[in-house]
Design an enzyme around this catalytic site. Structure first.
Site, PDB file in Angstrom:
ATOM      1  N   LYS A  69      -1.524  -9.464   8.638  1.00 15.85           N
ATOM      2  CA  LYS A  69      -2.900  -8.603   7.789  1.00 15.85           C
ATOM      3  C   LYS A  69      -4.019  -9.093   8.562  1.00 15.85           C
ATOM      4  O   LYS A  69      -4.771  -8.200   7.724  1.00 15.85           O
ATOM      5  CB  LYS A  69      -1.658  -7.533   6.787  1.00 15.85           C
ATOM      6  CG  LYS A  69      -3.093  -6.405   6.149  1.00 15.85           C
ATOM      7  CD  LYS A  69      -2.929  -7.218   5.284  1.00 15.85           C
ATOM      8  CE  LYS A  69      -4.482  -6.663   4.159  1.00 15.85           C
ATOM      9  NZ  LYS A  69      -5.436  -7.103   3.400  1.00 15.85           N
TER      10      LYS A  69
ATOM     11  N   ASP B 217      -1.568  -2.149   5.260  1.00 13.47           N
ATOM     12  CA  ASP B 217      -1.842  -2.864   4.121  1.00 13.47           C
ATOM     13  C   ASP B 217      -0.158  -1.827   3.260  1.00 13.47           C
ATOM     14  O   ASP B 217      -0.123  -0.969   4.356  1.00 13.47           O
ATOM     15  CB  ASP B 217      -2.804  -3.130   3.432  1.00 13.47           C
ATOM     16  CG  ASP B 217      -3.697  -1.571   2.996  1.00 13.47           C
ATOM     17  OD1 ASP B 217      -2.502  -0.590   3.961  1.00 13.47           O
ATOM     18  OD2 ASP B 217      -4.450  -2.043   2.954  1.00 13.47           O
TER      19      ASP B 217
END
Length: 215
Positions: free
Chosen positions: A120, A138
Site C-alpha cells: 500500500k 487502503d
DNA sequence: ATCCCGAGGG
DNA sequence: CCCTCTGGAT
C-alpha cells in the site's frame, strides 16, 4: 455497479472535488514516504501534528538517523504503534542512505524491501510522487470499492487488481484521492451518510442508510 | 491470525 | 465504553 456507471461515478466524485490531494502534509518525496509509513492505522490529522515538528527538525534520511530510536520516538509517540514505526523508519533511512544514495527509489521492489513499507505505501509513493500507474488500496478504498460494487474483492490485492482494470487511466491518479475522501467524509465505516451521497444512484449498498431522525 | 498502540469520535 | 484511523511484520 455496471460498467457504464464507472464514468458518471467518477465524474460525479470529480465535480465534488475538482482538485483532490493528499491530506497528509509533505514537501518532498522523502517526507511523503515517511508520512505514509507513519500513517498506518492512524489518522492523517494525527500524523500531520507530529510531522510538522519532526520535519522541521529532520526531513532527510540522514537527519532522521541522527535522532536515534528514542529521539524519533519522542516525536511520533502520539501517533500510535510508535516503537515499531520508529524502528522501521530508522532502518528505512539507513537503507536509503547506504543503498539508494539518500533518495527514494522509483521502483516497486526496492520500495517494498524497505522496513515498514508494504504494498500500500509503495503504491502511494509510486502513484502520488512519481505518477506511475498504481493504485493503493487502503481501508477507505477497500470499503468503498466493496460497498459500491466498483471493485469488489475479498482482500486488498483483489480490489487493487479490479480497480486497475476498471478505473479509466485518465482518472487513475485522482481516483485514489476521490475514493479516500469519499470514504472519509461520506461513505464512512460506521454509519455511511447515504442520504447525502452524490453517487448513491450507482451504488450496490443496501440498505441505504436513512438520514438521522430530526426533531 | 495476532500484535503493535495512541488519539479522536460516537 | 466501543470503534476506527491512507498497514506491516511475524
Amino acid at each position: 455497479m455496471e460498467a457504464q456507471d464507472i464514468e458518471p461515478f467518477f465524474a460525479t466524485l470529480k465535480a465534488a472535488n475538482p482538485m483532490p490531494a493528499s491530506e497528509l502534509e509533505y514537501s518532498t518525496v522523502f517526507e511523503l514516504l515517511a508520512a505514509v509509513l507513519l500513517s498506518a492505522q492512524a489518522t492523517d490529522a494525527g500524523v500531520n501534528k507530529a510531522t510538522r515538528k519532526l520535519f522541521t527538525v529532520a526531513n532527510t534520511p540522514q537527519a532522521i538517523l541522527a535522532l536515534g530510536q528514542e529521539g524519533l520516538e519522542a516525536h511520533i509517540k502520539t501517533i500510535g504503534l510508535y516503537r515499531m514505526k520508529a524502528k522501521h523508519l530508522l532502518e528505512t533511512c539507513r537503507i536509503l542512505v547506504e543503498v539508494h544514495g539518500g533518495k527514494v527509489p522509483r521502483d516497486r521492489e526496492a520500495l517494498e524491501a524497505l522496513p515498514g513499507v508494504g504494498r500500500k505505501t509503495a503504491n502511494v509513493v509510486l502513484n502520488v510522487a512519481f505518477g506511475e500507474e498504481a493504485m493503493a488500496v487502503d481501508t477507505h478504498i477497500f470499503r468503498v470499492s466493496n460497498r459500491t460494487g466498483l471493485a469488489p474483492g475479498k482482500d486488498v490485492v483483489e480490489v487493487e487488481r479490479r480497480l486497475m482494470e476498471r478505473v479509466p487511466r485518465a482518472y487513475l491518479q485522482d481516483a485514489h484521492h476521490w475514493l479516500i475522501l469519499h470514504g472519509r467524509y461520506v461513505c464512512v465505516a460506521r454509519l455511511p451518510k447515504c442520504w447525502q451521497c452524490a453517487v448513491a444512484r450507482w451504488c450496490d449498498y443496501q440498505p441505504k442508510t436513512p438520514p438521522p431522525a430530526v426533531r
